[in-house]
Design a protein around this motif. Structure first.
Motif, PDB file in Angstrom:
ATOM      1  N   ILE A  67       3.313  55.340 -12.502  1.00 35.75           N
ATOM      2  CA  ILE A  67       3.558  55.336 -13.948  1.00 35.75           C
ATOM      3  C   ILE A  67       4.992  54.899 -14.239  1.00 35.75           C
ATOM      4  O   ILE A  67       5.236  54.032 -15.093  1.00 35.75           O
ATOM      5  CB  ILE A  67       3.290  56.730 -14.557  1.00 35.75           C
ATOM      6  CG1 ILE A  67       1.791  57.045 -14.535  1.00 35.75           C
ATOM      7  CG2 ILE A  67       3.820  56.814 -15.987  1.00 35.75           C
ATOM      8  CD1 ILE A  67       1.457  58.470 -14.934  1.00 35.75           C
ATOM      9  N   MET A  68       5.949  55.487 -13.512  1.00 31.33           N
ATOM     10  CA  MET A  68       7.353  55.163 -13.746  1.00 31.33           C
ATOM     11  C   MET A  68       7.642  53.691 -13.470  1.00 31.33           C
ATOM     12  O   MET A  68       8.263  52.992 -14.287  1.00 31.33           O
ATOM     13  CB  MET A  68       8.257  56.033 -12.878  1.00 31.33           C
ATOM     14  CG  MET A  68       9.750  55.761 -13.140  1.00 31.33           C
ATOM     15  SD  MET A  68      10.853  56.585 -11.977  1.00 31.33           S
ATOM     16  CE  MET A  68      10.574  55.631 -10.487  1.00 31.33           C
ATOM     17  N   PHE A  69       7.176  53.191 -12.333  1.00 32.11           N
ATOM     18  CA  PHE A  69       7.503  51.808 -11.955  1.00 32.11           C
ATOM     19  C   PHE A  69       6.754  50.776 -12.803  1.00 32.11           C
ATOM     20  O   PHE A  69       7.304  49.703 -13.084  1.00 32.11           O
ATOM     21  CB  PHE A  69       7.235  51.595 -10.462  1.00 32.11           C
ATOM     22  CG  PHE A  69       8.225  52.286  -9.568  1.00 32.11           C
ATOM     23  CD1 PHE A  69       9.575  51.930  -9.609  1.00 32.11           C
ATOM     24  CD2 PHE A  69       7.831  53.305  -8.705  1.00 32.11           C
ATOM     25  CE1 PHE A  69      10.506  52.576  -8.793  1.00 32.11           C
ATOM     26  CE2 PHE A  69       8.752  53.953  -7.894  1.00 32.11           C
ATOM     27  CZ  PHE A  69      10.094  53.586  -7.937  1.00 32.11           C
ATOM     28  N   THR A  70       5.532  51.092 -13.220  1.00 31.76           N
ATOM     29  CA  THR A  70       4.832  50.149 -14.106  1.00 31.76           C
ATOM     30  C   THR A  70       5.502  50.102 -15.480  1.00 31.76           C
ATOM     31  O   THR A  70       5.582  49.033 -16.099  1.00 31.76           O
ATOM     32  CB  THR A  70       3.345  50.524 -14.278  1.00 31.76           C
ATOM     33  OG1 THR A  70       3.223  51.896 -14.669  1.00 31.76           O
ATOM     34  CG2 THR A  70       2.561  50.268 -13.008  1.00 31.76           C
ATOM     35  N   ILE A  71       5.982  51.233 -15.957  1.00 30.67           N
ATOM     36  CA  ILE A  71       6.706  51.258 -17.234  1.00 30.67           C
ATOM     37  C   ILE A  71       7.983  50.426 -17.140  1.00 30.67           C
ATOM     38  O   ILE A  71       8.298  49.623 -18.030  1.00 30.67           O
ATOM     39  CB  ILE A  71       7.030  52.706 -17.659  1.00 30.67           C
ATOM     40  CG1 ILE A  71       5.756  53.412 -18.125  1.00 30.67           C
ATOM     41  CG2 ILE A  71       8.085  52.728 -18.774  1.00 30.67           C
ATOM     42  CD1 ILE A  71       5.940  54.884 -18.436  1.00 30.67           C
ATOM     43  N   LEU A  72       8.715  50.593 -16.029  1.00 33.17           N
ATOM     44  CA  LEU A  72       9.960  49.825 -15.844  1.00 33.17           C
ATOM     45  C   LEU A  72       9.686  48.326 -15.761  1.00 33.17           C
ATOM     46  O   LEU A  72      10.332  47.522 -16.456  1.00 33.17           O
ATOM     47  CB  LEU A  72      10.674  50.296 -14.568  1.00 33.17           C
ATOM     48  CG  LEU A  72      11.390  51.644 -14.628  1.00 33.17           C
ATOM     49  CD1 LEU A  72      11.918  52.028 -13.249  1.00 33.17           C
ATOM     50  CD2 LEU A  72      12.542  51.588 -15.627  1.00 33.17           C
ATOM     51  N   LEU A  73       8.725  47.930 -14.929  1.00 30.82           N
ATOM     52  CA  LEU A  73       8.427  46.506 -14.757  1.00 30.82           C
ATOM     53  C   LEU A  73       7.874  45.883 -16.036  1.00 30.82           C
ATOM     54  O   LEU A  73       8.252  44.770 -16.415  1.00 30.82           O
ATOM     55  CB  LEU A  73       7.432  46.310 -13.613  1.00 30.82           C
ATOM     56  CG  LEU A  73       7.975  46.456 -12.188  1.00 30.82           C
ATOM     57  CD1 LEU A  73       6.850  46.287 -11.170  1.00 30.82           C
ATOM     58  CD2 LEU A  73       9.070  45.438 -11.914  1.00 30.82           C
ATOM     59  N   SER A  74       6.978  46.602 -16.696  1.00 29.52           N
ATOM     60  CA  SER A  74       6.390  46.082 -17.930  1.00 29.52           C
ATOM     61  C   SER A  74       7.448  45.948 -19.026  1.00 29.52           C
ATOM     62  O   SER A  74       7.472  44.948 -19.756  1.00 29.52           O
ATOM     63  CB  SER A  74       5.261  47.008 -18.405  1.00 29.52           C
ATOM     64  OG  SER A  74       4.560  46.425 -19.472  1.00 29.52           O
ATOM     65  N   ALA A 129       5.012  58.365  -1.503  1.00 29.88           N
ATOM     66  CA  ALA A 129       4.568  58.265  -2.893  1.00 29.88           C
ATOM     67  C   ALA A 129       5.375  57.215  -3.649  1.00 29.88           C
ATOM     68  O   ALA A 129       4.820  56.422  -4.420  1.00 29.88           O
ATOM     69  CB  ALA A 129       4.686  59.623  -3.576  1.00 29.88           C
ATOM     70  N   LEU A 130       6.689  57.201  -3.417  1.00 30.13           N
ATOM     71  CA  LEU A 130       7.546  56.208  -4.081  1.00 30.13           C
ATOM     72  C   LEU A 130       7.210  54.795  -3.630  1.00 30.13           C
ATOM     73  O   LEU A 130       7.133  53.867  -4.442  1.00 30.13           O
ATOM     74  CB  LEU A 130       9.020  56.508  -3.803  1.00 30.13           C
ATOM     75  CG  LEU A 130       9.634  57.712  -4.526  1.00 30.13           C
ATOM     76  CD1 LEU A 130      11.056  57.947  -4.036  1.00 30.13           C
ATOM     77  CD2 LEU A 130       9.625  57.503  -6.030  1.00 30.13           C
ATOM     78  N   THR A 131       6.999  54.636  -2.321  1.00 24.50           N
ATOM     79  CA  THR A 131       6.669  53.309  -1.778  1.00 24.50           C
ATOM     80  C   THR A 131       5.353  52.797  -2.344  1.00 24.50           C
ATOM     81  O   THR A 131       5.257  51.643  -2.792  1.00 24.50           O
ATOM     82  CB  THR A 131       6.575  53.366  -0.242  1.00 24.50           C
ATOM     83  OG1 THR A 131       7.804  53.884   0.290  1.00 24.50           O
ATOM     84  CG2 THR A 131       6.318  51.978   0.327  1.00 24.50           C
ATOM     85  N   MET A 132       4.337  53.669  -2.335  1.00 30.04           N
ATOM     86  CA  MET A 132       3.046  53.267  -2.878  1.00 30.04           C
ATOM     87  C   MET A 132       3.130  52.985  -4.380  1.00 30.04           C
ATOM     88  O   MET A 132       2.483  52.066  -4.896  1.00 30.04           O
ATOM     89  CB  MET A 132       1.993  54.344  -2.602  1.00 30.04           C
ATOM     90  CG  MET A 132       1.538  54.398  -1.157  1.00 30.04           C
ATOM     91  SD  MET A 132       0.133  55.530  -0.916  1.00 30.04           S
ATOM     92  CE  MET A 132      -1.168  54.670  -1.806  1.00 30.04           C
ATOM     93  N   GLY A 133       3.948  53.771  -5.071  1.00 25.74           N
ATOM     94  CA  GLY A 133       4.122  53.563  -6.506  1.00 25.74           C
ATOM     95  C   GLY A 133       4.712  52.197  -6.812  1.00 25.74           C
ATOM     96  O   GLY A 133       4.248  51.502  -7.724  1.00 25.74           O
ATOM     97  N   ILE A 134       5.707  51.784  -6.036  1.00 27.62           N
ATOM     98  CA  ILE A 134       6.335  50.470  -6.227  1.00 27.62           C
ATOM     99  C   ILE A 134       5.343  49.355  -5.921  1.00 27.62           C
ATOM    100  O   ILE A 134       5.210  48.391  -6.688  1.00 27.62           O
ATOM    101  CB  ILE A 134       7.584  50.332  -5.317  1.00 27.62           C
ATOM    102  CG1 ILE A 134       8.681  51.310  -5.758  1.00 27.62           C
ATOM    103  CG2 ILE A 134       8.122  48.903  -5.361  1.00 27.62           C
ATOM    104  CD1 ILE A 134       9.842  51.387  -4.801  1.00 27.62           C
ATOM    105  N   ILE A 135       4.637  49.484  -4.790  1.00 27.32           N
ATOM    106  CA  ILE A 135       3.671  48.441  -4.395  1.00 27.32           C
ATOM    107  C   ILE A 135       2.548  48.319  -5.423  1.00 27.32           C
ATOM    108  O   ILE A 135       2.155  47.210  -5.815  1.00 27.32           O
ATOM    109  CB  ILE A 135       3.101  48.743  -2.992  1.00 27.32           C
ATOM    110  CG1 ILE A 135       4.211  48.647  -1.944  1.00 27.32           C
ATOM    111  CG2 ILE A 135       1.977  47.766  -2.652  1.00 27.32           C
ATOM    112  CD1 ILE A 135       3.791  49.105  -0.566  1.00 27.32           C
ATOM    113  N   ILE A 136       2.035  49.472  -5.875  1.00 28.21           N
ATOM    114  CA  ILE A 136       0.972  49.457  -6.885  1.00 28.21           C
ATOM    115  C   ILE A 136       1.446  48.779  -8.168  1.00 28.21           C
ATOM    116  O   ILE A 136       0.733  47.966  -8.767  1.00 28.21           O
ATOM    117  CB  ILE A 136       0.478  50.888  -7.180  1.00 28.21           C
ATOM    118  CG1 ILE A 136      -0.359  51.412  -6.007  1.00 28.21           C
ATOM    119  CG2 ILE A 136      -0.333  50.946  -8.482  1.00 28.21           C
ATOM    120  CD1 ILE A 136      -0.717  52.884  -6.106  1.00 28.21           C
ATOM    121  N   ALA A 137       2.675  49.082  -8.595  1.00 30.02           N
ATOM    122  CA  ALA A 137       3.216  48.483  -9.816  1.00 30.02           C
ATOM    123  C   ALA A 137       3.303  46.966  -9.697  1.00 30.02           C
ATOM    124  O   ALA A 137       2.944  46.232 -10.624  1.00 30.02           O
ATOM    125  CB  ALA A 137       4.594  49.075 -10.113  1.00 30.02           C
TER     126      ALA A 137
END
Length: 338
Positions: A307-314, A238-246
């Motif tokens: 959600i977490m990684f897109t918030i961080l990157l954005s 889930a974490l890996t996919m979350g990072i890649i998606i972001a």
């Protein structure tokens, strides 16, 4: 969500809103469907079936009002750009809800109805827009005739909640109705000037708008705490996919430069930098769990990770752009004395 959009509407000028409507819809649809395609492709690479991959794409297809609204209120962007981003944040929430529910219907009932999706979209917007505008006009009359000398800020909030309830009951989108309601109140002086001329009135004061913004800030803190509580660091997939998606969503957002080339560089950069996912995605992920879909638990964990990684990157991207712009403006011009 309804209060964030209501509060955000107080920064929208009706002329700028109308001017940015066409481009806003174009940018919204482009970014939404590009994100859906990208996220679905990533999901299929990780072994998801086509239907579940599309479901995850629709869940994470839209940007977050809870993230976008407070960010743009503190950026020095043009009113038209503000309107475009506010419109995108509001509309993508609705698109995510309609298409995700449609996908859940397809997965559970093994049927698809294009008529259902189209009718649902049309009714959500038409009912919400109509009731939002009518409620705003009625409130202007009530404040002017009944509450002129003794108005409570909490009465407006109570009226807003009533508007949300009625709109949802009549199969509209309550949050969109709240946006139009706030838009009418924000521009009440311009609207009443069409009838009263020089005797136009404004039904809100700067103090009242500050009060609403403080409540909005108070509510936003609960959303981010909620996201943090539901994030699971033990699931590596889930974490890996979350990072890649972001990362993919961020790269896909940059392709919208074709649609923002007429904007000033700073505003165009801001539009490309706001891609964080949020409240609608979190709710829809829980809806998938409630319907007991296959891999619903994993979809929920991936959603919160994304959600977490897109918030961080954005956040980092907006900070970098704002800092770079400030430094350029503050740097001495060539040939000037230091």
């Amino acid at each position: 969500l309804l209060f964030l959009l209501f509060d955000g509407a107080f920064s929208i000028d009706v002329v700028s809103f109308a001017r940015g409507l066409g481009r806003g819809l174009l940018i919204t649809m482009y970014n939404f469907f590009m994100s859906v395609i990208g996220i679905a492709a990533i999901s299929m690479l990780f072994g998801f079936g086509a239907l579940h991959a599309l479901l995850l794409g629709f869940i994470l297809g839209g940007i977050s009002s809870a993230f976008v609204m407070p960010i743009i209120q503190n950026l020095k962007i043009k009113k038209e750009t503000y309107s475009i981003l506010t419109l995108e944040a509001a509309i993508t929430d609705v698109l995510c809800i309609v298409f995700a529910i449609t996908m859940i219907q397809i997965i559970t009932l093994h049927t698809f109805s294009l008529e259902f999706a189209a009718t649902k979209l049309a009714s959500l917007f038409a009912v919400a827009g109509f009731f939002g505008v009518i409620a705003g006009i009625l409130w202007i009359v009530v404040v002017n005739k009944v509450l002129k000398k003794n108005k409570s800020y909490m009465l407006t909030i109570a009226y807003l909640l009533l508007l949300y309830t009625v709109t949802e009951y009549l199969k509209g989108n309550g949050a969109i109705a709240a946006l139009f309601f706030g838009l009418v109140l924000r521009n009440s002086k311009k609207l009443t000037s069409l009838i009263k001329g020089e005797h136009a009135i404004s039904v809100t004061t700067p103090t009242e708008e500050l009060f609403y913004s403080q409540i909005s800030f108070f509510l936003k803190t609960f959303f981010f705490v909620y996201i943090g509580m539901l994030l699971d660091f033990s699931n590596i997939q889930a974490l890996t996919m979350g990072i890649i998606i972001a990362v993919v969503v961020m790269l896909l957002r940059n392709t919208s430069s074709v649609l923002t080339k007429d904007m000033i560089p700073y505003d165009a950069s801001v539009v490309r930098s706001l891609f964080a996912r949020g409240l609608a995605a979190a709710v829809l992920a829980q809806l998938a769990v409630q319907y007991n879909l296959q891999d619903a638990g994993l979809i929920s964990k991936i959603t919160f990770s994304a959600i977490m990684f897109t918030i961080l990157l954005s956040s980092l991207k907006v900070f970098w752009i704002s800092r770079a712009t400030t430094q350029r403006r503050g740097a001495p011009q060539r040939g000037s004395e230091s």
